[in-house]
Design a protein around this motif. Structure first.
Motif, PDB file in Angstrom:
ATOM      1  N   GLY A 126       0.776  -1.234   0.000  1.00  0.00           N
ATOM      2  CA  GLY A 126       0.000   0.000   0.000  1.00  0.00           C
ATOM      3  C   GLY A 126       0.807   1.283   0.000  1.00  0.00           C
ATOM      4  N   GLN A 127       2.104   1.198  -0.223  1.00  0.00           N
ATOM      5  CA  GLN A 127       2.953   2.386  -0.223  1.00  0.00           C
ATOM      6  C   GLN A 127       3.386   2.731  -1.648  1.00  0.00           C
ATOM      7  OE1 GLN A 127       3.487   4.212   2.561  1.00  0.00           O
ATOM      8  NE2 GLN A 127       2.091   2.725   3.501  1.00  0.00           N
ATOM      9  N   LEU A 149     -14.601  -1.367   6.427  1.00  0.00           N
ATOM     10  CA  LEU A 149     -14.183  -0.325   7.370  1.00  0.00           C
ATOM     11  C   LEU A 149     -12.734  -0.518   7.814  1.00  0.00           C
ATOM     12  CD1 LEU A 149     -17.381  -0.127   9.627  1.00  0.00           C
ATOM     13  CD2 LEU A 149     -16.689   1.474   7.833  1.00  0.00           C
ATOM     14  N   GLU A 150     -12.216  -1.737   7.632  1.00  0.00           N
ATOM     15  CA  GLU A 150     -10.843  -2.027   8.038  1.00  0.00           C
ATOM     16  C   GLU A 150      -9.826  -1.717   6.935  1.00  0.00           C
ATOM     17  OE1 GLU A 150     -10.359  -2.901  11.156  1.00  0.00           O
ATOM     18  OE2 GLU A 150     -12.545  -2.843  11.430  1.00  0.00           O
ATOM     19  N   VAL A 151     -10.312  -1.353   5.750  1.00  0.00           N
ATOM     20  CA  VAL A 151      -9.422  -1.031   4.635  1.00  0.00           C
ATOM     21  C   VAL A 151      -9.075   0.447   4.696  1.00  0.00           C
ATOM     22  CG1 VAL A 151      -9.155  -1.009   2.119  1.00  0.00           C
ATOM     23  CG2 VAL A 151     -10.476  -2.840   3.226  1.00  0.00           C
ATOM     24  N   ASP A 152      -7.797   0.756   4.868  1.00  0.00           N
ATOM     25  CA  ASP A 152      -7.366   2.128   5.117  1.00  0.00           C
ATOM     26  C   ASP A 152      -7.849   3.107   4.064  1.00  0.00           C
ATOM     27  OD1 ASP A 152      -6.125   1.300   7.401  1.00  0.00           O
ATOM     28  OD2 ASP A 152      -4.120   1.172   6.523  1.00  0.00           O
ATOM     29  N   GLU A 153      -7.628   2.768   2.768  1.00  0.00           N
ATOM     30  CA  GLU A 153      -7.951   3.725   1.721  1.00  0.00           C
ATOM     31  C   GLU A 153      -9.451   3.935   1.567  1.00  0.00           C
ATOM     32  OE1 GLU A 153      -6.308   0.096  -0.583  1.00  0.00           O
ATOM     33  OE2 GLU A 153      -6.119   0.998   1.394  1.00  0.00           O
ATOM     34  N   LEU A 154     -10.269   3.001   2.080  1.00  0.00           N
ATOM     35  CA  LEU A 154     -11.714   3.180   2.054  1.00  0.00           C
ATOM     36  C   LEU A 154     -12.209   3.913   3.291  1.00  0.00           C
ATOM     37  CD1 LEU A 154     -12.943  -0.268   0.678  1.00  0.00           C
ATOM     38  CD2 LEU A 154     -12.406   1.813  -0.574  1.00  0.00           C
ATOM     39  N   SER A 155     -11.713   3.522   4.460  1.00  0.00           N
ATOM     40  CA  SER A 155     -12.185   4.132   5.703  1.00  0.00           C
ATOM     41  C   SER A 155     -11.769   5.590   5.827  1.00  0.00           C
ATOM     42  CB  SER A 155     -11.677   3.342   6.910  1.00  0.00           C
ATOM     43  OG  SER A 155     -10.261   3.325   6.934  1.00  0.00           O
ATOM     44  N   ALA A 156     -10.706   5.984   5.117  1.00  0.00           N
ATOM     45  CA  ALA A 156     -10.247   7.370   5.188  1.00  0.00           C
ATOM     46  C   ALA A 156     -11.198   8.317   4.472  1.00  0.00           C
ATOM     47  CB  ALA A 156      -8.841   7.497   4.593  1.00  0.00           C
ATOM     48  N   ASN A 157     -11.978   7.792   3.538  1.00  0.00           N
ATOM     49  CA  ASN A 157     -12.895   8.618   2.750  1.00  0.00           C
ATOM     50  C   ASN A 157     -14.306   8.413   3.300  1.00  0.00           C
ATOM     51  OD1 ASN A 157     -14.357   9.978   0.810  1.00  0.00           O
ATOM     52  ND2 ASN A 157     -13.218   9.128  -0.917  1.00  0.00           N
ATOM     53  N   VAL A 158     -14.619   9.102   4.402  1.00  0.00           N
ATOM     54  CA  VAL A 158     -15.868   8.848   5.128  1.00  0.00           C
ATOM     55  C   VAL A 158     -17.086   9.157   4.271  1.00  0.00           C
ATOM     56  CG1 VAL A 158     -17.233   9.457   7.145  1.00  0.00           C
ATOM     57  CG2 VAL A 158     -14.744   9.269   7.335  1.00  0.00           C
ATOM     58  N   GLY A 159     -17.045  10.273   3.541  1.00  0.00           N
ATOM     59  CA  GLY A 159     -18.193  10.661   2.735  1.00  0.00           C
ATOM     60  C   GLY A 159     -18.511   9.641   1.662  1.00  0.00           C
ATOM     61  N   SER A 160     -17.489   9.199   0.939  1.00  0.00           N
ATOM     62  CA  SER A 160     -17.707   8.211  -0.120  1.00  0.00           C
ATOM     63  C   SER A 160     -18.066   6.850   0.454  1.00  0.00           C
ATOM     64  CB  SER A 160     -16.453   8.087  -0.989  1.00  0.00           C
ATOM     65  OG  SER A 160     -16.214   9.287  -1.687  1.00  0.00           O
ATOM     66  N   GLU A 198     -11.811   4.030  -5.345  1.00  0.00           N
ATOM     67  CA  GLU A 198     -10.919   3.112  -4.634  1.00  0.00           C
ATOM     68  C   GLU A 198     -11.550   1.744  -4.416  1.00  0.00           C
ATOM     69  OE1 GLU A 198     -12.076   5.932  -3.330  1.00  0.00           O
ATOM     70  OE2 GLU A 198     -10.417   7.375  -3.408  1.00  0.00           O
ATOM     71  N   CYS A 199     -12.692   1.489  -5.062  1.00  0.00           N
ATOM     72  CA  CYS A 199     -13.441   0.255  -4.811  1.00  0.00           C
ATOM     73  C   CYS A 199     -13.597  -0.550  -6.100  1.00  0.00           C
ATOM     74  CB  CYS A 199     -14.825   0.626  -4.277  1.00  0.00           C
ATOM     75  SG  CYS A 199     -15.617  -0.651  -3.308  1.00  0.00           S
ATOM     76  N   SER A 200     -13.446  -1.860  -6.015  1.00  0.00           N
ATOM     77  CA  SER A 200     -13.612  -2.739  -7.172  1.00  0.00           C
ATOM     78  C   SER A 200     -14.568  -3.873  -6.833  1.00  0.00           C
ATOM     79  CB  SER A 200     -12.267  -3.323  -7.608  1.00  0.00           C
ATOM     80  OG  SER A 200     -11.431  -2.348  -8.174  1.00  0.00           O
ATOM     81  N   MET A 201     -15.064  -4.528  -7.877  1.00  0.00           N
ATOM     82  CA  MET A 201     -15.982  -5.646  -7.692  1.00  0.00           C
ATOM     83  C   MET A 201     -15.618  -6.764  -8.661  1.00  0.00           C
ATOM     84  SD  MET A 201     -20.124  -5.505  -7.743  1.00  0.00           S
ATOM     85  CE  MET A 201     -21.144  -6.903  -7.261  1.00  0.00           C
ATOM     86  N   VAL A 202     -15.524  -7.991  -8.138  1.00  0.00           N
ATOM     87  CA  VAL A 202     -15.241  -9.171  -8.940  1.00  0.00           C
ATOM     88  C   VAL A 202     -16.476 -10.058  -8.897  1.00  0.00           C
ATOM     89  CG1 VAL A 202     -13.737 -11.170  -9.259  1.00  0.00           C
ATOM     90  CG2 VAL A 202     -12.792  -9.029  -8.356  1.00  0.00           C
ATOM     91  N   THR A 203     -17.040 -10.405 -10.054  1.00  0.00           N
ATOM     92  CA  THR A 203     -18.292 -11.159 -10.092  1.00  0.00           C
ATOM     93  C   THR A 203     -18.176 -12.377 -10.997  1.00  0.00           C
ATOM     94  OG1 THR A 203     -19.262 -10.023 -12.015  1.00  0.00           O
ATOM     95  CG2 THR A 203     -19.561  -8.982  -9.858  1.00  0.00           C
ATOM     96  N   ILE A 213     -16.928  -7.299  -3.182  1.00  0.00           N
ATOM     97  CA  ILE A 213     -16.627  -5.868  -3.264  1.00  0.00           C
ATOM     98  C   ILE A 213     -15.511  -5.568  -2.280  1.00  0.00           C
ATOM     99  CG2 ILE A 213     -17.486  -3.533  -2.868  1.00  0.00           C
ATOM    100  CD1 ILE A 213     -20.218  -4.445  -3.702  1.00  0.00           C
ATOM    101  N   GLY A 214     -14.455  -4.946  -2.774  1.00  0.00           N
ATOM    102  CA  GLY A 214     -13.315  -4.598  -1.929  1.00  0.00           C
ATOM    103  C   GLY A 214     -12.572  -3.422  -2.526  1.00  0.00           C
ATOM    104  N   PRO A 215     -11.398  -3.109  -1.998  1.00  0.00           N
ATOM    105  CA  PRO A 215     -10.622  -1.982  -2.513  1.00  0.00           C
ATOM    106  C   PRO A 215     -10.012  -2.321  -3.866  1.00  0.00           C
ATOM    107  CG  PRO A 215      -9.341  -3.167  -0.879  1.00  0.00           C
ATOM    108  CD  PRO A 215     -10.709  -3.797  -0.875  1.00  0.00           C
TER     109      PRO A 215
END
Length: 338
Positions: free
Chosen positions: A20-21, A236-247, A289-294, A310-312
């Motif tokens: 993630g860096q 909520l445990e994914v940093d790049e998702l939890s940092a963007n509260v509005g989205s 920052e979100c993707s979906m595999v179906t 659905i994940g980052p």
């Protein structure tokens, strides 16, 4: 893109997914296995950035993959890892219930547990039901009630808002046409028949009937069980998702309403095999920052639904893809053996 640039992009995406860096040229050189100079690495990274495959976040000297970079990686550079035996065993044990709804719920739970993201499943449509009777009733100038009765006694009532005002006689003619020519067919067969006869029917009436059958074939928007979701709190445990509260709030609103998810999963149901939606390219997920595999699943060879994760965007696609693929196959087998 030449082979060297492909190797560097693949290395950068894999390294970024891992920790993630942002990746600098020195780190990229160490992990790429290429025998080139640091200057060459910097030049290639500059080219990749100009092409839109990587980007520099803020003032960092390192680079991260863009949505376009992820797409190229997934489509052309990804090496999928086979699912391990323990995960397959876990899936098989979780998909052994005699109850079809329990199988679907368990499959969503298994997807969530194995990926640590959100597992989602579009439940089977009742597409095998046969049309018995359809009727259009005029409620107001541009509001029409559709009553659809299937052979097993189910009655679906839907309201259509139309751009054109229809008369009662036009609605009666449309109802009579469907009942005369399509009674005894499945809803899918009715849709296909009507659309094949587009050129032979009055355009406005045909549009009305197509819209009615589209509405009838969709799950009720208020029926949350049409989409089963498990593990959404994992996001909520994914940093790049939890940092963007509005989205993130928008994403959870989609989980709550489920309407957009139904549309996306229904779209995936018509595809062959695993589908990957990265960032906002699906038009339904609110987060870049979100993707979906179906993947679609079937009963006795007929596709009846879709499942996915659905994940980052920074997910381990090489591991997630086979989990989704194998889960769809095992769920298909379990439902077909009911």
């Amino acid at each position: 893109m030449d082979k060297r640039a492909q190797i560097l992009l693949k290395t950068l995406v894999e390294h970024y997914i891992s920790d993630g860096q942002p990746i600098g040229s020195r780190t990229l050189l160490q992990h790429s296995g290429l025998d080139v100079s640091p200057a060459t690495i910097r030049n290639v990274m500059s080219d990749l950035e100009q092409l839109g495959f990587i980007a520099s976040p803020h003032t960092s000297a390192g680079r991260v993959p863009t949505q376009k970079g992820y797409r190229l990686f997934v489509d052309s550079l990804l090496t999928v890892k086979p699912i391990d035996a323990r995960a397959i065993s876990q899936l098989k044990s979780g998909l052994s219930s005699p109850d079809p709804q329990a199988l679907i719920n368990n499959a969503a739970d298994m997807l969530s547990q194995l990926t640590q993201f959100a597992g989602v499943i579009l439940t089977p449509k009742r597409s095998r039901n046969l049309l018995k009777h359809l009727e259009f009733l005029l409620l107001s100038e541009k509001k029409i009630l559709v009553i659809l009765v299937t052979d097993d006694g189910q009655v679906q009532n839907r309201i259509l808002m139309t751009e054109k005002a229809f008369s009662a006689s036009e609605l009666t003619a449309a109802s009579n046409y469907v009942n005369t020519h399509c009674s005894g067919l499945t809803l899918d067969e009715v849709q296909l028949k009507l659309r094949q006869e587009l050129q032979q029917m009055q355009a406005d009436i045909n549009h009305l009937m197509s819209a009615a059958l589209d509405a009838a074939s969709q799950p009720e928007q208020t029926n949350k069980e049409a989409v089963v979701i498990s593990g959404e709190r994992n996001l909520l445990e994914v940093d790049e998702l939890s940092a963007n509260v509005g989205s993130l709030r928008k994403l959870f609103e989609i989980f709550e309403r489920r309407t957009a998810l139904m549309q996306l999963l229904d779209q995936s149901q018509r595809a062959d095999g695993v589908q990957i939606f990265i960032g906002g390219e699906s038009g339904y997920l609110p987060l870049d920052e979100c993707s979906m595999v179906t993947a679609p699943y079937d009963v006795d060879g007929q596709v009846v639904g879709t499942l996915g994760v659905i994940g980052p965007t920074r997910m381990a696609y090489e591991r997630i893809i086979p989990i989704v693929d194998v889960t769809a196959k095992l769920l298909s087998n379990a439902l077909s053996n009911q």
